[in-house]
Scaffold this motif. Sequence first.
Motif, short mmCIF file in Angstrom:
data_model
loop_
_atom_site.label_atom_id
_atom_site.label_comp_id
_atom_site.label_asym_id
_atom_site.label_seq_id
_atom_site.Cartn_x
_atom_site.Cartn_y
_atom_site.Cartn_z
N GLY A 1 -7.75 9.74 -4.61
CA GLY A 1 -8.61 8.59 -4.33
C GLY A 1 -10.04 8.96 -4.01
N LEU B 1 1.71 7.03 -8.49
CA LEU B 1 0.75 7.95 -9.08
C LEU B 1 1.43 8.74 -10.19
CD1 LEU B 1 -1.01 9.26 -5.84
CD2 LEU B 1 -1.55 7.25 -7.21
N ASP C 1 -6.96 -3.42 -8.19
CA ASP C 1 -5.66 -4.09 -8.39
C ASP C 1 -4.48 -3.25 -7.90
OD1 ASP C 1 -5.76 -2.11 -10.27
OD2 ASP C 1 -5.16 -3.37 -11.97
N PHE C 2 -4.75 -2.20 -7.11
CA PHE C 2 -3.67 -1.35 -6.59
C PHE C 2 -2.68 -2.18 -5.79
CE2 PHE C 2 -1.45 1.53 -3.86
CZ PHE C 2 -1.38 2.74 -4.52
N CYS C 3 -1.41 -2.16 -6.21
CA CYS C 3 -0.38 -2.95 -5.53
C CYS C 3 0.98 -2.40 -5.94
CB CYS C 3 -0.51 -4.43 -5.92
SG CYS C 3 0.67 -5.53 -5.11
N TRP D 1 -7.24 2.50 2.88
CA TRP D 1 -8.52 1.80 2.72
C TRP D 1 -9.33 1.81 4.02
CZ3 TRP D 1 -3.98 0.02 0.52
CH2 TRP D 1 -3.96 -0.18 -0.86
N GLY E 1 0.82 -1.21 0.00
CA GLY E 1 0.00 0.00 0.00
C GLY E 1 0.85 1.25 0.00
N THR E 2 1.24 1.71 1.20
CA THR E 2 2.08 2.92 1.28
C THR E 2 3.42 2.66 1.99
OG1 THR E 2 1.10 3.66 3.37
CG2 THR E 2 0.03 4.39 1.36
N ILE F 1 -10.26 3.44 -4.50
CA ILE F 1 -8.93 2.98 -4.88
C ILE F 1 -9.09 1.73 -5.76
CG2 ILE F 1 -6.70 2.15 -4.00
CD1 ILE F 1 -7.36 3.72 -1.39
N ARG F 2 -8.40 1.74 -6.87
CA ARG F 2 -8.50 0.64 -7.83
C ARG F 2 -8.30 -0.72 -7.18
NH1 ARG F 2 -4.54 2.37 -10.81
NH2 ARG F 2 -3.40 0.41 -10.58
N ASP G 1 1.71 0.53 -6.44
CA ASP G 1 1.47 1.48 -7.51
C ASP G 1 2.09 2.84 -7.22
OD1 ASP G 1 -0.13 -0.56 -8.44
OD2 ASP G 1 -1.72 0.80 -9.12
#
Length: 815
Positions: free
Chosen positions: A279, A292, A286-288, A214, A46-47, A283-284, A290
């Motif tokens: 966002g 921006l 399949d975000f993994c 999330w 995530g982050t 959040i998409r 990722d």
Amino acid sequence: MTKPIPAKARVIIIGGGVSGCSVAYHLAKLGWTDVVLLERKQLTSGTTWHAAGLIGQLRASQNMTRLAKYSADLYVKLEAETGIATGMRQNGSITVALTEERKEEIYRQASLARAFNVDVREITSDEVKTMYPHLNTSDVKAAVHLPLDGQCDPANIAMALAKGARQNGATIIEGVKVTSVLTKDGRVAGVTCEQNGESFTIATENVVNCAGMWGRELASQSGVTVPLHACEHFYIVTEAIPGLSRLPVLRVPDECTYYKEDAGKMLIGAFELKAKPWGMDGIREDFCFDQLPEDFDHFAPILEMAVNRMPMLETAGIHTFFNGPESFTPDDRYYLGEAPELKGYWVAAGYNSIGIVSSGGAGMALAQWMNDGEPPFDLWEVDIRRAQPFQKNRAYLKERVCETLGLLYADHFPYRQMATARGVRRSPLHEHLKVRGAVFGEVAGWERANWFARQGQEREYRYSWKRQNWFDNQREEHLAVRNGVGLFDMTSFGKIRVEGRDALAFLQRLCANEMNVERGRIVYTQMLNARGGIECDLTVTRLSENAFLLTVSGATLQRDLAWLRKHVGAEFVVVTDVTAAESVLCVMGPNARELMRKVSPNDFSNQAHPFGTAREIEIGMGLARAHRVTYVGELGWELYVSTDQAAHVFEVLEAAGRDVGLKLCGLHTLDSCRIEKAFRHFGHDITDEDHVLEAGLGFAVKPEKGDFIGRQAVLAKREKGLTRRLVQFRLTDPEPLLFHNEAIVRDGEIVGTITSGNYGHCLGGAIGLGFVPSHGESDTDVLASSYEIEIAGTRVQAEASLKPMYDPKAERVRA
């Protein structure tokens, strides 16, 4: 190979970033054997993976500093424990000031560091140049060096925590998305989740939302409030720079930037004043790992300042221009604890770009909290119970987080007010006060008049560490309350109705003071925890045999509601938030009785309406309930008025007040008056780890009434004696100001910090409260010492008192 999903667990941790891994690690270390962490994709994806990994130990309070120091110590040890290199190195940090105001701020922080036992040194610009030869120091006014700060590899920190958790019996499963949290009878009962398209249910009584950006959406599915929103966070990494050696972490907050040397490259990151929320549409899936899209135009002003600050960057190539999401909260503080809406639903999320340095300590504290049923020490500033239900609104969050990202490096001036997402909660008198010069601040979403501008005066704050532009306005309001009569709008008070057949027994069990009083009596009391710490500071008014009104701070309302509801057992009791039903107008000062007689036919004499009583009165053409009680230390009444009649009552008071010199007063004056009287402020002077007797509130505790929560701790403390005392201080020099967190110096040694401060316009100097260690000492011993307060490195002589310096016998309130 896919790991099997268990049928049940003692706890399900949702999210495999550094926060979730830390909670799993610490619960497993405490011996919880049935710990399961579920991660939707891969750990750190995530982050956490793109965090800068700065480890700064000094935070805004003692307990936040304690948690950051714990994180640093833990990350040093993790490598030996798990075999995973964490990249943790204590290369120190330097913060430089480019303005006189920032110099005052960082010097105040240095004094605070000394009080918290953090290694710190103020250094000159020449010393900065020696330690950081590439830096342009031509306009550097001052700097502070913390040698034990450092940096780390965030992803490896999370992986080391995950491995340590597994070594102690925890299960960590990647590729599992939690789709819902199941509930039964008001508490968590399990989760549903998906793995490779197949659905599973896991029974559990505890979940921990460590879902990061999330987290808000996940919580809202369960009716839980977790107000956070993602923002775009930018940094660049240069190509390798020849000859670049290891350097401390550098912060230049006046230019919104930080610098980190890593493997011969420079990382330059920013917390720009106006950020970009991200966002808004979710959040998409399949975000993994990722990134921006780049926005070089947004970052260009920062980079221009960075090239001036570090000229070698002009010829350095850019290896990476990174933009990734980070979650931010409305007040720049993360969320920890059990959600008030749902038992067994715990939260550790919303880290505002300090997740790496925070998560080690936060995971430890939350695990201890879950294990013991109470926090290990005062965590109110990050407690999830401070969140207001309206704050989960996405339009509100989108606007507010644009500001909160930048506030990390903005000047942290006292009394600084949020500029965005304002006006959500307003008193019925808001427009009346606005046209009369009110300058508003915001607490818990409430717009509150903090001070009143004169005709033709600018109606906004001009911030400074010195006297701000409203100082003289406050003095005039303060002296009006002391010598005449002032009017405050305190509609933002939290108001809770407790009623039912067992209401008295319930409050007797929760409150330390005697609740079995006649109808119309007002009782000042505390609700204690088992350690004798203060969970709630309030007044309770008995309205009838089975109905009571509890008045609390607007900022603590959600916390206080949660404490009450948590303790309703078999009793027949209803707890209702009635805050919005009534406005509160406070008429305070020696001329208050004269004003009340002009607007009401009722008798306001001491015989008819003694101190500590409430009764219905006629006022103008309406009705009010007049409470004779005060937070400013003067004769006065708090008038509880139905919101539909509030404007009428205000107009009646204002018209009659012209003959007696009535002055509209703001919250800054309320605070300066209460501190002259040494009245305590919850969250600053008193918290859940401060024993009620050591806080000097023993007069409101009645152990002889029978059992109540905290009674044994009160009796034990009475027997063993106090180990510290809450002392009132007055600076003998009338010029310096106290806000909070200044260091208390006793006989030449730093012994504590100022918990709250303001200016005593009647006492002729800055006033502060703070705890002083006093093991085995009498009151006389405590007061026999010499005291100073250290402000930005300068020590100022102070008088100390254990009694209120203003009206110590409380004769004025009973006049």
